[in-house]
Write a protein that holds these residues in place. Structure first.
Motif, short mmCIF file in Angstrom:
data_model
loop_
_atom_site.label_atom_id
_atom_site.label_comp_id
_atom_site.label_asym_id
_atom_site.label_seq_id
_atom_site.Cartn_x
_atom_site.Cartn_y
_atom_site.Cartn_z
N SER A 22 36.82 16.29 -9.40
CA SER A 22 37.56 15.16 -9.98
C SER A 22 36.60 14.13 -10.57
O SER A 22 36.83 13.61 -11.67
N ASP A 23 35.51 13.84 -9.84
CA ASP A 23 34.52 12.89 -10.36
C ASP A 23 33.85 13.42 -11.62
O ASP A 23 33.60 12.67 -12.57
N TYR A 24 33.56 14.72 -11.63
CA TYR A 24 32.94 15.31 -12.80
C TYR A 24 33.86 15.24 -14.01
O TYR A 24 33.42 14.93 -15.12
N MET A 33 29.29 6.63 -8.62
CA MET A 33 28.56 5.53 -9.27
C MET A 33 28.38 5.80 -10.74
O MET A 33 28.50 4.90 -11.58
N MET A 34 28.11 7.06 -11.10
CA MET A 34 27.92 7.40 -12.50
C MET A 34 29.20 7.19 -13.28
O MET A 34 29.19 6.71 -14.42
N VAL A 35 30.33 7.56 -12.67
CA VAL A 35 31.63 7.34 -13.31
C VAL A 35 31.87 5.85 -13.49
O VAL A 35 32.37 5.41 -14.54
N SER A 36 31.52 5.04 -12.49
CA SER A 36 31.71 3.59 -12.58
C SER A 36 30.89 3.00 -13.73
O SER A 36 31.40 2.18 -14.51
N TYR A 37 29.65 3.41 -13.86
CA TYR A 37 28.83 2.94 -14.97
C TYR A 37 29.45 3.34 -16.30
O TYR A 37 29.46 2.54 -17.25
N ARG A 38 29.96 4.56 -16.37
CA ARG A 38 30.55 5.05 -17.62
C ARG A 38 31.81 4.26 -17.98
O ARG A 38 32.04 3.91 -19.14
N ILE A 39 32.64 3.97 -16.97
CA ILE A 39 33.88 3.23 -17.22
C ILE A 39 33.58 1.84 -17.78
O ILE A 39 34.16 1.42 -18.79
N ILE A 40 32.68 1.12 -17.13
CA ILE A 40 32.36 -0.24 -17.57
C ILE A 40 31.73 -0.23 -18.96
O ILE A 40 31.98 -1.12 -19.77
N LYS A 41 30.94 0.79 -19.25
CA LYS A 41 30.33 0.89 -20.57
C LYS A 41 31.38 1.07 -21.66
O LYS A 41 31.26 0.52 -22.76
#
Length: 356
Positions: free
Chosen positions: A198-200, A322-330
């Motif tokens: 799901s995260d991927y 965390m990587m998903v969070s960075y991607r969302i905010i970007k």
């Protein structure tokens, strides 16, 4: 007339670009020199078939060194122009002098050297662009292969554990109590693999589905309802301090997913309990959301690797959250900044553009 732009246009821009440059040069010559435009037009009309023939017959782009052919073409064209000027002087009974001949020869040499330099620069730029594109393609393939290998590795671990428990469950001497325990462990490992997938998939999405104007301060109650039960289990208190009317352009579900990831990390960073402070405020035209814990903190090396695939400070973490969070905010045009000290805590600051 200026031969260098004309030659560069034909050599690198094609027939259309060359004809346009030729027309522009004739117009400018008429504007600045008046009657002399006849000679400029004559030289241009004379040189165009020769230039095109030279380019077609030499096939210079597929030969090496490439500098030699444009330089030779510039020398020939400049010499032809010089010969036409000599003929013009002869018809007007202007006497030849040694200095005029030397000037003409210098004119030919300068055109040859200038064309060599321009060709060198253009070819060098083209090679650099090709190398950069090849490097970017190689980097993308490397990242893709590393990510695919990491996903396969992370999924293989819970699948291997689940397979081992299933083999044990297949044995007849296993008690009912152990069967229930092993079954729960199998389900836990399968859920872990599902969370990784799901995260991927969240990471693979190019952008948030829909951006809308929303008040970030109103998300605090929903966030509290989601994380308070989990925080209570770990003896963590949640302290909210949110200003009103924090308008941003974002996707509510995606932003909530990001905030849940960050707050969950903060809660898990305090295994002995503590206080998680969540503060929202406006600073000029930016909206900032701070998530601060007083937990175990991180080293400088851990901070540098934070947000990279499958790096996590947690024992069973994958790093994808965390990587998903960075991607969302970007995708919202914002940033995530992190400060941390060992045994003192960590502060995540989510910065988003404000919406009027």
């Amino acid at each position: 007339m200026s031969l260098i732009p004309l030659l560069a246009a034909f050599l690198y821009g094609g027939i259309g670009s060359g004809l346009i440059v030729s027309a522009v040069e004739i117009v400018f010559s008429y504007y600045f020199h008046g009657p002399e435009v006849e000679w400029v037009a004559l030289i241009t009309v004379f040189l165009i078939p020769f230039i095109l023939s030279f380019i077609y017959l030499s096939n210079w782009k597929h030969k090496s060194p490439k500098i030699m052919f444009p330089a030779l073409l510039a020398l020939i064209c400049a010499f032809a122009t010089f010969c036409v000027s000599l003929f013009d002087s002869f018809t007007n009974e202007i006497p030849f002098t040694l200095s005029s001949i030397l000037i003409g020869l210098g004119y030919c040499v300068i055109h040859m050297l200038t064309m060599s330099m321009i060709t060198f620069l253009i070819e060098h730029i083209k090679e650099n662009l090709a190398l950069r594109q090849e490097f970017q393609k190689s980097e993308k393939l490397n990242v893709l292969s590393e990510l695919a290998a990491s996903v396969a590795h992370e999924i293989r671990n819970p699948m291997t554990v689940a397979r081992g428990f299933m083999q044990i469950l297949n044995q007849s001497q296993v008690s009912e109590e152990k069967k229930r325990m092993y079954t729960a462990m199998v389900i836990e490992e399968i859920d872990r693999a599902q969370n990784i997938i799901s995260d991927y998939l969240s990471l693979a999405k190019p952008q948030a589905e829909k951006l809308e104007k929303l008040d970030a301060s109103t998300l605090s109650q929903k966030l509290a309802n989601l994380i308070n039960p989990y925080a209570s289990l770990l003896n963590v208190q949640i302290a909210f301090e949110m200003e009103s009317y924090l308008w941003i352009l974002a996707n509510g579900e995606k932003l909530m997913q990001c905030l849940v990831n960050l707050t969950k990390n903060g809660i898990e960073a305090m295994p002995d309990g503590g206080t998680l402070q969540i503060r929202g405020y406006k600073e000029k035209d930016l909206v900032r959301i701070e998530i601060r814990d007083n937990g175990i903190g991180m080293t400088h090396e851990q901070l540098e690797r934070l947000g990279t695939p499958f790096y996590s400070t947690k024992q069973k973490g994958t790093g994808l959250g965390m990587m998903v969070s960075y991607r969302i905010i970007k995708t919202f045009g914002g940033t995530i900044d992190v400060t941390s000290q060992l045994n003192k805590g960590t502060c995540f600051v989510v910065t988003l553009p404000g919406a009027s």
